[in-house]
Design a protein around this motif. Sequence first.
Motif, PDB file in Angstrom:
ATOM      1  N   LEU A 242      33.376 -55.755 -22.635  1.00 59.89           N
ATOM      2  CA  LEU A 242      32.242 -56.183 -23.440  1.00 59.89           C
ATOM      3  C   LEU A 242      31.347 -57.167 -22.711  1.00 59.89           C
ATOM      4  O   LEU A 242      30.126 -57.123 -22.836  1.00 59.89           O
ATOM      5  CB  LEU A 242      32.736 -56.797 -24.755  1.00 59.89           C
ATOM      6  N   MET A 245      29.128 -55.299 -20.255  1.00 58.40           N
ATOM      7  CA  MET A 245      28.218 -54.298 -20.787  1.00 58.40           C
ATOM      8  C   MET A 245      26.831 -54.888 -20.983  1.00 58.40           C
ATOM      9  O   MET A 245      26.678 -56.051 -21.353  1.00 58.40           O
ATOM     10  CB  MET A 245      28.748 -53.747 -22.111  1.00 58.40           C
ATOM     11  N   ASP A 247      24.714 -53.643 -23.220  1.00 57.33           N
ATOM     12  CA  ASP A 247      24.444 -53.604 -24.648  1.00 57.33           C
ATOM     13  C   ASP A 247      25.027 -54.844 -25.312  1.00 57.33           C
ATOM     14  O   ASP A 247      26.060 -55.376 -24.898  1.00 57.33           O
ATOM     15  CB  ASP A 247      25.057 -52.351 -25.284  1.00 57.33           C
ATOM     16  N   PHE A 249      26.717 -56.850 -28.567  1.00 57.09           N
ATOM     17  CA  PHE A 249      27.645 -56.552 -29.657  1.00 57.09           C
ATOM     18  C   PHE A 249      27.784 -57.764 -30.573  1.00 57.09           C
ATOM     19  O   PHE A 249      27.943 -58.899 -30.116  1.00 57.09           O
ATOM     20  CB  PHE A 249      29.030 -56.184 -29.107  1.00 57.09           C
ATOM     21  N   TYR A 261      30.976 -62.031 -30.597  1.00 61.60           N
ATOM     22  CA  TYR A 261      29.827 -61.453 -29.918  1.00 61.60           C
ATOM     23  C   TYR A 261      30.114 -61.427 -28.424  1.00 61.60           C
ATOM     24  O   TYR A 261      31.060 -62.049 -27.948  1.00 61.60           O
ATOM     25  CB  TYR A 261      28.553 -62.275 -30.187  1.00 61.60           C
ATOM     26  N   ASN A 262      29.316 -60.674 -27.679  1.00 65.52           N
ATOM     27  CA  ASN A 262      29.400 -60.734 -26.226  1.00 65.52           C
ATOM     28  C   ASN A 262      28.152 -61.424 -25.674  1.00 65.52           C
ATOM     29  O   ASN A 262      27.167 -61.639 -26.383  1.00 65.52           O
ATOM     30  CB  ASN A 262      29.579 -59.332 -25.615  1.00 65.52           C
ATOM     31  N   ILE A 265      24.328 -60.206 -25.962  1.00 71.63           N
ATOM     32  CA  ILE A 265      23.568 -60.276 -27.211  1.00 71.63           C
ATOM     33  C   ILE A 265      22.495 -61.350 -27.145  1.00 71.63           C
ATOM     34  O   ILE A 265      21.482 -61.268 -27.852  1.00 71.63           O
ATOM     35  CB  ILE A 265      24.527 -60.534 -28.398  1.00 71.63           C
ATOM     36  N   LYS A 303      22.451 -45.272 -36.949  1.00 69.55           N
ATOM     37  CA  LYS A 303      21.558 -45.942 -36.013  1.00 69.55           C
ATOM     38  C   LYS A 303      20.197 -46.159 -36.651  1.00 69.55           C
ATOM     39  O   LYS A 303      19.733 -45.350 -37.454  1.00 69.55           O
ATOM     40  CB  LYS A 303      21.411 -45.118 -34.731  1.00 69.55           C
ATOM     41  N   ASP A 320      23.273 -49.796 -33.747  1.00 66.63           N
ATOM     42  CA  ASP A 320      24.299 -48.841 -34.166  1.00 66.63           C
ATOM     43  C   ASP A 320      25.295 -49.593 -35.046  1.00 66.63           C
ATOM     44  O   ASP A 320      25.985 -50.512 -34.590  1.00 66.63           O
ATOM     45  CB  ASP A 320      24.999 -48.243 -32.944  1.00 66.63           C
ATOM     46  N   ILE A 335      30.801 -53.859 -36.936  1.00 67.86           N
ATOM     47  CA  ILE A 335      30.365 -53.981 -35.543  1.00 67.86           C
ATOM     48  C   ILE A 335      28.930 -53.496 -35.439  1.00 67.86           C
ATOM     49  O   ILE A 335      28.590 -52.412 -35.926  1.00 67.86           O
ATOM     50  CB  ILE A 335      31.275 -53.178 -34.592  1.00 67.86           C
ATOM     51  N   LYS A 337      26.093 -52.732 -32.590  1.00 63.44           N
ATOM     52  CA  LYS A 337      25.760 -52.583 -31.171  1.00 63.44           C
ATOM     53  C   LYS A 337      24.245 -52.503 -31.031  1.00 63.44           C
ATOM     54  O   LYS A 337      23.599 -51.676 -31.674  1.00 63.44           O
ATOM     55  CB  LYS A 337      26.399 -51.329 -30.573  1.00 63.44           C
ATOM     56  N   GLN A 339      21.166 -51.837 -28.443  1.00 64.03           N
ATOM     57  CA  GLN A 339      20.795 -51.258 -27.146  1.00 64.03           C
ATOM     58  C   GLN A 339      19.292 -51.401 -26.955  1.00 64.03           C
ATOM     59  O   GLN A 339      18.502 -51.094 -27.853  1.00 64.03           O
ATOM     60  CB  GLN A 339      21.195 -49.783 -27.086  1.00 64.03           C
TER      61      GLN A 339
END
Length: 589
Positions: A242, A245, A247, A249, A261-262, A265, A303, A320, A335, A337, A339
């Motif tokens: 994560l 990535m 993206d 989260f 969170y990662n 974000i 989405k 998402d 969750i 996501k 993008q």
Amino acid sequence: MTFTFNIYAILLILFGSVTIALAFFIYRKGGNAVRWFSLMMFSNAIWSIAYGFELASADISQIKILLDIEYIGIATVPLNWFLFCLHFSGKECWYKKPLNIVSLLFIPVVTVLMVWTNSYHHLHYASAKMATGTPFPMIDLTPGIWYQIFTIYFYLIMACGCFLLAIKFRKSDPIFRKQNYSLIVAAAIPWIANIAYLLGIRPLGYVDVTPFAFVITSFLILLGIYKFKLFDIIPLAREKVLELMQDGFFVLDKDYRIIDYNQSIKRYINYTPNLKLIGSSLEQLLPDQPNFLEMLNRHAPGKIELDVPVDGEILSLEADIIFLDDNKINNDFIIIKLQDLTAYKKEAIRSKEQSNELERLNQLKDRIFSIIAHDLRGPLVNLSEVLKMIANNQISNDEFRNISPTLSKDIIYTTDLLENILHWSRSQLKGYGVNKEVFNIRNLIINEINYHLPAAELKKIKIIHDVFPGEMAYADILMIQIVVRNLLNNAIKFCNPGNEIHITANYQKNKTMLVCIEDNGMGIKKEVLGRLFKDENITTRGTLNEKGTGLGLIVCRDFMIRNDGNITVTSVEGKGAKFCLILPVGELN
């Protein structure tokens, strides 16, 4: 070697063998953390099996050989445990430094050498003799100074590993909680057993219960593998994946508050160092997104596209939404996501613009070819035929004088057509520049009037200008000359004999100049007026049946736009037309 097996020896050998098989099975599961754990279990197995054969031995020299083998496992157990904890907690880069790996290996290597050479220095074991009063032959060992040093190292490095696990588990998600508990309990059992043995709490007399504790640990790990899927998904994988990535989260609770969170974000929200994400509401971080919140309220996974302002730029994001109860894990978590589609959308717009530009250029090409094939070819063919007839004496001088006005009109038309095609085609090419400069608009208009006087006098049309000296414009003088020439040519073309053309130029309040060319000729039909400047090839015959190219007004509009100006038209059919140019102004230095 001779052995007399007892129940303790049999159990240690049996479960040590099972531990080897289990270690091999875990090693094949992959991953560095998993493999270091399997190596630790292999060290435990060496210790257990060798200790089992020691308990089945009655000869002290044979027991000492088995002790040498045991310490291969005993010395590497804490090392493998610590390396496993480093990998499991994501700190594996620490031991890759040469100095650190040497410090880790020093004590285990020296300990093994001390045990193997103990008969020369007695630093590890001060004495070794066969014990008395035991149910089966056993060795009685008196610890030496190096034994004490190794014991401190053993517990210190095991404690460091457990500390790393504790930190890791404190930050891990609830989904990994059962895994964490099983691993902690399994690690604690050998600790308790070994500490009790060192403190003199020995329910089996001289028998060290630590290897038996590791047997229990092996079974707990085996239980974790099958029941809790231990090592199938580990917290390390979540963090590593994560955080790397691109993206973003979010993990939300049922009240749409952030619980995890990662780092990615932060690029998709208006993040500041003082902002605490954990506990913040989703609406606070992504405001003005009613459709997004409505999907969450409807418990509708899927989405949705969001336009989010971040640092003065509008990001196009795709959100998402995943509800974890769809996977029967927990219905209290959501969750999200995010993008970033901004680059993709810009590229799509750019591709569409390129496609439209290509289509426009193709239409331009087709229009030019059509004009060349029809409008340009006819006059040239007529002129060629007349010249052939003159060369072959097929036409008299009087006949030539009669058709010369028609030929002259054709030549003028062809010249205007070629000029428009040339300038318009060049202007459509990418990279064609606009050379702006300050120029006297009065001089330009007078030059164009003089150029068109023969055609105007032929139709007895008066051209009147009301342009004061010194009025300056700022544009590409060649382009504006072509625009004025086309408009003046059209005015003459659509005027009846005796009509007038008025040209004016005045400064405007918004620092522009308004140049108008007005006539009282035949005017423009209402249905045609709305189609002017629409990239349509509109041609209309003049009052004396003069032909038009259909390109003039298109060229005028393009050139005015390129010079940051504009062109407008008003007309009443039968009363004339008025074309006005809006130009930037300039001053002489």
